[in-house]
Design a protein around this motif. Structure first.
Motif, short mmCIF file in Angstrom:
data_model
loop_
_atom_site.label_atom_id
_atom_site.label_comp_id
_atom_site.label_asym_id
_atom_site.label_seq_id
_atom_site.Cartn_x
_atom_site.Cartn_y
_atom_site.Cartn_z
N ALA A 233 -59.57 -69.13 -70.71
CA ALA A 233 -60.14 -70.47 -70.91
C ALA A 233 -59.74 -71.02 -72.29
O ALA A 233 -59.36 -72.19 -72.41
CB ALA A 233 -61.67 -70.41 -70.79
N VAL A 234 -59.80 -70.17 -73.31
CA VAL A 234 -59.40 -70.62 -74.65
C VAL A 234 -57.90 -70.97 -74.64
O VAL A 234 -57.46 -71.94 -75.27
CB VAL A 234 -59.73 -69.55 -75.72
CG1 VAL A 234 -59.22 -69.97 -77.10
CG2 VAL A 234 -61.23 -69.27 -75.76
N LEU B 143 -60.63 -75.70 -84.24
CA LEU B 143 -61.40 -76.33 -83.15
C LEU B 143 -62.26 -75.35 -82.35
O LEU B 143 -62.94 -75.76 -81.42
CB LEU B 143 -60.45 -77.07 -82.21
CG LEU B 143 -59.90 -78.41 -82.71
CD1 LEU B 143 -59.16 -79.12 -81.60
CD2 LEU B 143 -61.02 -79.32 -83.23
N LEU B 144 -62.22 -74.08 -82.71
CA LEU B 144 -62.97 -73.09 -81.92
C LEU B 144 -64.45 -73.46 -81.70
O LEU B 144 -64.96 -73.30 -80.60
CB LEU B 144 -62.88 -71.70 -82.55
CG LEU B 144 -61.62 -70.89 -82.23
CD1 LEU B 144 -61.64 -69.56 -82.98
CD2 LEU B 144 -61.48 -70.66 -80.73
N PRO B 145 -65.13 -74.01 -82.73
CA PRO B 145 -66.54 -74.36 -82.50
C PRO B 145 -66.72 -75.41 -81.40
O PRO B 145 -67.80 -75.55 -80.83
CB PRO B 145 -67.01 -74.91 -83.85
CG PRO B 145 -66.03 -74.37 -84.84
CD PRO B 145 -64.73 -74.22 -84.13
N ILE C 298 -55.48 -63.53 -81.85
CA ILE C 298 -56.04 -64.22 -83.01
C ILE C 298 -57.44 -63.68 -83.33
O ILE C 298 -58.34 -63.70 -82.48
CB ILE C 298 -56.10 -65.75 -82.74
CG1 ILE C 298 -54.70 -66.26 -82.38
CG2 ILE C 298 -56.68 -66.49 -83.93
CD1 ILE C 298 -54.68 -67.68 -81.85
N GLU C 299 -57.60 -63.24 -84.57
CA GLU C 299 -58.84 -62.57 -84.97
C GLU C 299 -60.08 -63.44 -84.73
O GLU C 299 -61.09 -62.97 -84.20
CB GLU C 299 -58.75 -62.20 -86.45
CG GLU C 299 -59.91 -61.37 -86.93
CD GLU C 299 -59.82 -61.04 -88.42
OE1 GLU C 299 -59.04 -61.68 -89.13
OE2 GLU C 299 -60.55 -60.14 -88.85
N GLN C 300 -60.00 -64.72 -85.10
CA GLN C 300 -61.17 -65.60 -84.97
C GLN C 300 -61.53 -65.85 -83.50
O GLN C 300 -62.70 -66.01 -83.17
CB GLN C 300 -60.91 -66.96 -85.65
CG GLN C 300 -60.75 -66.87 -87.15
CD GLN C 300 -59.31 -66.63 -87.58
OE1 GLN C 300 -58.50 -66.10 -86.82
NE2 GLN C 300 -59.00 -66.99 -88.80
N VAL C 301 -60.51 -65.88 -82.64
CA VAL C 301 -60.77 -66.05 -81.20
C VAL C 301 -61.52 -64.82 -80.70
O VAL C 301 -62.55 -64.91 -80.03
CB VAL C 301 -59.45 -66.23 -80.40
CG1 VAL C 301 -59.70 -66.16 -78.90
CG2 VAL C 301 -58.76 -67.53 -80.78
N GLU D 96 -52.87 -56.33 -83.77
CA GLU D 96 -53.56 -55.76 -84.93
C GLU D 96 -55.07 -55.60 -84.68
O GLU D 96 -55.67 -54.58 -85.02
CB GLU D 96 -53.34 -56.72 -86.11
CG GLU D 96 -53.87 -56.18 -87.41
CD GLU D 96 -53.61 -57.16 -88.55
OE1 GLU D 96 -52.93 -58.18 -88.35
OE2 GLU D 96 -54.14 -56.88 -89.66
N PHE D 97 -55.69 -56.60 -84.06
CA PHE D 97 -57.15 -56.57 -83.88
C PHE D 97 -57.51 -56.10 -82.48
O PHE D 97 -57.04 -56.68 -81.50
CB PHE D 97 -57.76 -57.95 -84.15
CG PHE D 97 -57.37 -58.50 -85.48
CD1 PHE D 97 -57.87 -57.94 -86.65
CD2 PHE D 97 -56.46 -59.54 -85.57
CE1 PHE D 97 -57.49 -58.42 -87.89
CE2 PHE D 97 -56.06 -60.02 -86.81
CZ PHE D 97 -56.57 -59.46 -87.97
#
Ligand code: C5P
Length: 227
Positions: A40-41, A64-66, A109-112, A192-193
């Motif tokens: 979805a992301v 834009l994640l929020p 992506i770490e923040q995702v 990496e994550f």
């Protein structure tokens, strides 16, 4: 009967979600398809030109994640939940080969990962859940009572996925699908994550030569030993 957490991880197209769905239904548990959340992301990123276009701007996706609101809503007629992105049912759109081609890059992506893992922890906090993905037994629920790690040969997986995509009316070749499966496995295992790894205490389940019925019966009997 006490409720437990069941984590099902493994390579792409091993049939994790079909099996996890059946298992959840048999046990009266909630099923969570975490791959759908990463898909979805990815769809959001594609629609906004952050990935797949001339110039990629994945940093803008992070900003834009929020604004990305995800939720699963049960479809009573089908008997399982469907994925919604900002209020829109995107269940069909996230299953295309195009989304599959980009999803592993978004999932790096770490923040995702942080955002989705937090949501997954919340969804499973009451136990009584079967969650499938790549990092459920290692990161999301390292204390899950039952962890299963599913594998199958790349050819067996690509054949299943190819049939599934043809059934949905997509025009794809077997070679393209095989390449996608292998590429995703590589990126998922080497990122990496939270890379895809079998947790030390996971039960390995190779289903290359097993039909669905046999897989389900075996998994259900394994699960019953833990409940
Ligand atoms: O399970 P599915 O094949 O739909 O997952 C799509 C992609 O999402 C995977 O190839 C992987 O890159 C990512 N994913 C992940 N962690 C999860 C679930 C999926 O990185 N827990």
């Amino acid at each position: 009967m006490s409720k437990i957490t069941i984590a099902i991880d493994g390579f792409s197209s091993t049939g994790k979600s079909t099996l996890a769905k059946q298992l959840a239904k048999a046990l009266g548990y909630v099923y969570v398809d975490t791959g759908a959340m990463y898909r979805a992301v990815t769809l959001f990123a594609m629609r906004n030109g952050f990935i797949g276009g001339e110039s990629e701007k994945l940093e803008d996706l992070v900003q834009l994640l929020p604004k990305i609101k995800l939720r699963f809503e049960p479809n009573e007629a089908l008997g399982f939940s469907e994925m919604y992105l900002n209020g829109e049912n995107i269940e069909k759109q996230i299953r295309t080969l195009e989304v599959s081609n980009y999803v592993s890059r978004v999932a790096e992506i770490e923040q995702v990962r942080y955002k989705l893992v937090e949501m997954q922890k919340e969804m499973g906090k009451e136990k009584g859940v079967v969650m499938d993905g790549r990092d459920i037994g290692t990161v999301v629920f390292p204390d899950a009572e039952l962890k299963v790690f599913m594998t199958a040969s790349p050819q067996a997986r690509a054949t299943r996925r190819y049939k599934e995509l043809l059934d949905r009316g997509e025009k794809v070749s077997y070679e393209e699908v095989l390449e996608n499966v292998q590429k995703r496995d590589y990126i998922d295992s080497n990122r990496e994550f939270s890379p895809l790894r079998k947790a030390d205490d996971a039960i390995e389940f190779d289903n290359s030569d097993m039909g669905l019925k046999e897989q389900f019966e075996r998994l259900l009997s394994i699960a019953r030993r833990f409940i």
